[in-house]
Design an enzyme around this catalytic site. Structure first.
Site, mmCIF file in Angstrom:
data_model
loop_
_atom_site.group_PDB
_atom_site.id
_atom_site.type_symbol
_atom_site.label_atom_id
_atom_site.label_comp_id
_atom_site.label_asym_id
_atom_site.label_seq_id
_atom_site.Cartn_x
_atom_site.Cartn_y
_atom_site.Cartn_z
ATOM 1 N N GLN A 104 0.854 -1.190 0.000
ATOM 2 C CA GLN A 104 0.000 0.000 0.000
ATOM 3 C C GLN A 104 0.887 1.236 0.000
ATOM 4 O O GLN A 104 1.751 1.399 0.866
ATOM 5 C CB GLN A 104 -0.913 0.010 1.227
ATOM 6 C CG GLN A 104 -1.974 -1.063 1.193
ATOM 7 C CD GLN A 104 -2.903 -1.043 2.402
ATOM 8 O OE1 GLN A 104 -3.611 -2.004 2.642
ATOM 9 N NE2 GLN A 104 -2.917 0.057 3.153
ATOM 10 N N HIS B 221 0.269 5.139 0.115
ATOM 11 C CA HIS B 221 -0.852 6.035 0.383
ATOM 12 C C HIS B 221 -0.477 7.032 1.470
ATOM 13 O O HIS B 221 0.696 7.161 1.850
ATOM 14 C CB HIS B 221 -2.088 5.214 0.789
ATOM 15 C CG HIS B 221 -1.896 4.352 2.008
ATOM 16 N ND1 HIS B 221 -2.928 3.887 2.775
ATOM 17 C CD2 HIS B 221 -0.760 3.870 2.619
ATOM 18 C CE1 HIS B 221 -2.463 3.168 3.785
ATOM 19 N NE2 HIS B 221 -1.160 3.139 3.701
ATOM 20 N N HIS C 129 -4.194 -7.510 12.206
ATOM 21 C CA HIS C 129 -4.771 -8.390 11.192
ATOM 22 C C HIS C 129 -4.654 -9.867 11.588
ATOM 23 O O HIS C 129 -4.447 -10.725 10.730
ATOM 24 C CB HIS C 129 -4.085 -8.177 9.834
ATOM 25 C CG HIS C 129 -4.440 -6.886 9.173
ATOM 26 N ND1 HIS C 129 -3.758 -6.410 8.060
ATOM 27 C CD2 HIS C 129 -5.391 -5.968 9.447
ATOM 28 C CE1 HIS C 129 -4.282 -5.250 7.690
ATOM 29 N NE2 HIS C 129 -5.272 -4.967 8.518
ATOM 30 N N ASN D 146 -5.309 -7.145 3.318
ATOM 31 C CA ASN D 146 -6.259 -6.807 4.376
ATOM 32 C C ASN D 146 -7.375 -7.851 4.404
ATOM 33 O O ASN D 146 -7.946 -8.195 3.372
ATOM 34 C CB ASN D 146 -6.843 -5.418 4.136
ATOM 35 C CG ASN D 146 -5.771 -4.389 3.905
ATOM 36 O OD1 ASN D 146 -5.069 -4.440 2.899
ATOM 37 N ND2 ASN D 146 -5.623 -3.458 4.820
#
Length: 547
Positions: A383, A385, A482, A525
């Site tokens: 990711q 971001h 997670h 995710n």
């Protein structure tokens, strides 16, 4: 004696996206559902994402303190280090005479070398979805998805879960920074082929039509859909009736399920013991079916407290190693924005409003949200971001428009030795059995994570220089939040806790939901996959298999 008895078709513990997926599916089929959450209601719409507030969309770094305030660490090893600067006259005692004494909720059973130091939970209506990143990629069909379901089943369930969460990939297409990052990485990673090349990150988010500079982040309320418009009752519960089906949902915030009471033969849950935390009042809940969707730690905790012990309970614990850094854009990348005709109108308008601003990025330009998916030669999820996290703070003298976060999520091999256990003598803040982690990486896992770090450095070097204080590093174990596998799905009651419909082995009316059900390795995710499996399980409740 209970102060009252509640009755329902299905009783759901946990009000996050997974619990809400169960509730919506069941209520819209005509069931009367009672749902509880140990935490409080934090928004007018139950379970709404708190980042939808104006101030956090204008400055995402302010949201960091919100996340920090909602995370409760799960297992803190004892710390006997003395406070040497304490006033000499203050009370103290000889610790050698009281070796079993611990303070401030520390866990005397936790080995710090095998702990998931940063693992935490959120208590509140909506759970983690009140502050999650909203990343909702599908799991890789070979490396991550379980073969317990067919490809056709997965596709249909993923489509339904994407609708419930409002997953999209186009919300950031208009962002200047998003395009710059996407194109720079695409030029670097030319060896990647469809569908594993540089892409837009799938997100549970929608850009607002009334103000395109703002978005609406999905929360648990998004999953509830029309059921999120609820009425406050005299007993402080929230109630909504579905006129089309005749079903209903009643939500009780700040209610804790302490135990599930089984029938004498152990084959069914007879009732649930619940306590109203605001009144310290015991409540009995009777239902045809019981769903526990409290997360990957609190769900097995409740089963352990209820003596619903299974050989695999708490085992096969999987948590993603994560490498992280923040970069400040290269000068050449920033200069290229001014020269790019696609951005001319926006940049000129920005400079017209802010003639003293040297940065050619509009102040309301959305952040980038770029993704490099898990691949068979690259078993990690990437990711690129900007988001608020309880780590990776931004120095006040660095323009946040120039900063990009890189997070590479790895995967490990699930092993029964990686596990959590629940104490018979120590308890957490809510009086439930204290969790203790026993987690290590194999040599193969460690080698793979080193390769992952090298891959992140390759991407970072293309985009910019490292932000001081956020140089490349591995984050504390547990920080991704997670965890999967702790009540995992399977076909063997010795190596799994639930069957392929998420029903607990040997208990006809007890179903589990959440990341804990996911049986295998994963780097992406897990929320979308967990919601998909919840839909499958809810359908089983509505249409039980013949005896």
């Amino acid at each position: 004696m209970p102060s009252k008895t509640l009755r329902a078709d299905t009783f759901v513990v946990g009000s996050g996206p997974v619990g809400c997926a169960f509730a919506r599916t069941l209520v819209q089929a005509g069931q009367h559902v009672v749902m509880i959450d140990a935490g409080p209601l934090m928004s007018p719409r139950p379970g709404a994402h708190l980042k939808n507030s104006y101030q956090y969309q204008r400055n995402v770094d302010l949201f960091t303190s919100v996340i920090q305030g909602h995370l409760h660490l799960l297992s803190v090893p004892p710390n006997d280090r003395p406070e040497v600067t304490l006033d000499p006259s203050a009370y103290r005692f000889d610790r050698s005479r009281f070796k079993g004494f611990v303070t401030d909720g520390q866990n005397p059973e936790q080995d710090p070398q095998r702990n998931l130091d940063a693992e935490a939970v959120t208590y509140g209506v909506g759970g983690m979805a009140t502050h999650w990143t909203c990343a909702t990629p599908r799991h890789h069909p070979v490396l991550e998805r379980s073969d317990l379901l067919t490809a056709v089943e997965w596709n249909e369930l993923y489509q339904e879960a994407e609708k419930l969460l409002n997953t999209r990939t186009d919300a950031y297409d208009m962002s200047v920074r998003h395009r710059v990052v996407h194109e720079a990485l695409s030029e670097e990673f030319t060896e990647l082929r469809d569908p594993y090349q540089v892409r837009n990150l799938p997100l549970a988010v929608e850009r607002r039509t009334d103000d395109p500079s703002m978005v609406h982040w999905s929360g648990a309320d998004t999953v509830l859909g029309p059921l999120a418009i609820m009425n406050l009752e005299e007993d402080c519960s929230l109630l909504v009736r579905d006129e089309a089906s005749g079903g209903s949902l009643t939500l009780y915030p700040e209610h804790l399920c302490r135990r599930l009471a089984l029938t004498p033969d152990g084959e069914r849950v007879e009732y649930a013991e619940v306590v109203d935390l605001t009144r310290s009042a015991p409540i009995r809940v009777e239902a045809g079916n019981f769903v526990v969707a409290g997360g990957a730690v609190l769900t097995p905790q409740l089963l352990s407290a209820s003596r619903v012990d299974r050989p695999a309970l708490g085992r096969y614990l999987h948590e993603q190693p994560v490498s992280f850094c923040q970069i400040v854009f290269h000068q050449a990348l920033v200069d290229s924005i001014t020269a790019d005709e696609r951005f001319t109108d926006r940049v000129n308008e920005h400079h017209k409003r802010n003639p003293e601003d040297p940065v050619p990025i509009p102040e309301d330009d959305p952040e980038p949200n770029v993704w490099i998916p898990v691949g068979e030669q690259r078993p990690w999820h990437c990711q690129i971001h900007r988001d608020a996290f309880h780590y990776g703070g931004v120095p006040p003298n660095v323009d946040s428009r120039l900063i990009v976060d890189l997070r590479w999520f790895g995967m490990i091999e699930p092993r029964a030795e990686n596990r959590m256990t629940f104490s018979g003598c120590c308890h957490d803040t809510f009086g439930m059995p204290q969790v203790t982690f026993d987690f290590t990486l194999t040599p193969e896992d460690r080698a793979t994570q080193h390769r992952m770090m090298r891959d992140m450095l390759r991407a970072a070097s293309v985009l910019g220089g490292f932000l001081p204080g956020s140089e490349p590093r591995f984050v504390a174990p547990g920080l991704p939040l997670h965890i999967t596998g702790t009540t995992r799905m399977g076909t063997d009651s010795q190596t799994s806790v639930v069957d392929t419909d998420s029903r607990v082995w040997g208990v006809d009316n007890l179903y589990l939901g959440g990341n804990n059900v996911i049986p295998g390795s994963n780097a992406s995710n897990p929320t979308l996959t967990s919601v998909a499996l919840a839909v499958k399980s809810a359908r089983r409740i509505l249409s039980p298999a013949p005896a």
